[in-house]
Design an enzyme around this catalytic site. Sequence first.
Site, PDB file in Angstrom:
ATOM      1  N   LYS A   1     -24.604 -31.954 -42.984  1.00 44.89           N
ATOM      2  CA  LYS A   1     -24.811 -30.587 -43.477  1.00 44.89           C
ATOM      3  C   LYS A   1     -23.834 -30.318 -44.611  1.00 44.89           C
ATOM      4  O   LYS A   1     -24.108 -30.677 -45.754  1.00 44.89           O
ATOM      5  CB  LYS A   1     -24.719 -29.610 -42.316  1.00 44.89           C
TER       6      LYS A   1
ATOM      7  N   HIS B   1     -22.674 -26.456 -38.071  1.00 42.63           N
ATOM      8  CA  HIS B   1     -22.849 -25.584 -39.242  1.00 42.63           C
ATOM      9  C   HIS B   1     -21.542 -24.945 -39.701  1.00 42.63           C
ATOM     10  O   HIS B   1     -21.544 -24.156 -40.639  1.00 42.63           O
ATOM     11  CB  HIS B   1     -23.886 -24.508 -38.934  1.00 42.63           C
TER      12      HIS B   1
ATOM     13  N   SER C   1     -27.436 -21.998 -35.222  1.00 41.59           N
ATOM     14  CA  SER C   1     -28.237 -22.570 -36.299  1.00 41.59           C
ATOM     15  C   SER C   1     -29.442 -21.731 -36.685  1.00 41.59           C
ATOM     16  O   SER C   1     -29.930 -21.852 -37.810  1.00 41.59           O
ATOM     17  CB  SER C   1     -28.713 -23.969 -35.903  1.00 41.59           C
TER      18      SER C   1
END
Length: 399
Positions: free
Chosen positions: A243, A208, A180
């Site tokens: 996300k 992610h 990240s």
Amino acid sequence: MTLAETLRARLQERRERNLYRHLKTLAAAPSPRAVVDGRELLTFSSNDYLGLATHPEVIAAQREGASLGAGATASHLVNGHLEIHARLQEKIAEVTGREAALVFSSGYMANIGTICALVGRGDNIISDRLNHASLIDGARLCGAASLRFAHSDLGGMERQLQRAAQNGGNTLVAVDGVYSMDGDLAPLAEMAGLCRRYNAWLMVDEAHGFGAMGSPDLPLAGSVAAAGLDQDAVPVMMGTLGKAAGNAGAFVAGSRELIDYLVQFARPYVYTTGMPPAVAAGCLAAIDVMLREPERRELLKCNIAFFRTRAGALKLPLMESASAIQPLLLGCEKKVMAVAAELQRLGFLVGAIRPPTVPAGTARLRITLTANHTQAQIEALLAALDASLRAFGASAVPV
């Protein structure tokens, strides 16, 4: 000292070390423009990689989902598990290529709950030193022998696997798929091979990666799918829905036995009120959009390539990253804060990341790209970034 005196002293120490954090208040989710503390800025600090937090279909689905109830009213095992949760879990299992999935209220809870359920005293947990805080805290809390290796160091990982074999007990290896703060990808294929050799279980945090990358067959299944790894190679996959999916919550995907086990033993799942039904409905809509509009991932890839090419032309030494996370390492906390403040004055919001989020001496600007950014906006950021670095004499740290 009194509590008040202790708090004041610790806060003052953080201020003196340029580590004090300030909340920024946005009027609404960035798209990518946002009103921040009353001023419109162009944001390059959002994890909304595919631009779904402001997608009209996702918002409409979430509004409709609220008609099922403002909240789930109880934990999943009492009466808080709704049909919309079951549908979301089935969809996640399908798009990740796993037998089953389980939704959690956050990625932090998913990681801590899963690690603590799978290993404990007499076992081992092996982790990368740059793992997300939730994986680190899970390793600390579970009671297993905690063994760490240098970032993506396969030799170091193997040495820890050998130590774990000598210790006895079960061994869980937990890593981020996409890191990240550095934006790089773990060498998952090689890690899976080592786990197979030493009879260890591999857990990958796809916070992610989920939705932003994958394989031709499983385009949303993150860095695990991109590395060509199946459920046997990576038996524990965690992903977040806040996300690339633009929403909230998280999941763990794997075998039916794994999910049944977590329902029984993952304490943050057992003892937490279920995800609000509106959030589950929004996540389902986001996954549908991701499947139906693959051009969003292509736009993101193009923006990443364009940014790196133009940054290279300006001789801005970025860290190596093929993901949407593009860090510029400055090292000094004071420099990072000064450059970030200048960028904000020029109309850009970029994350200034300092210890303890990253190791001492590695403070950086964390630039994140989305499918919604235009090339003109990226060019404008790069020009402002170049000018800001020159203004403060803030040369990037060689990487």
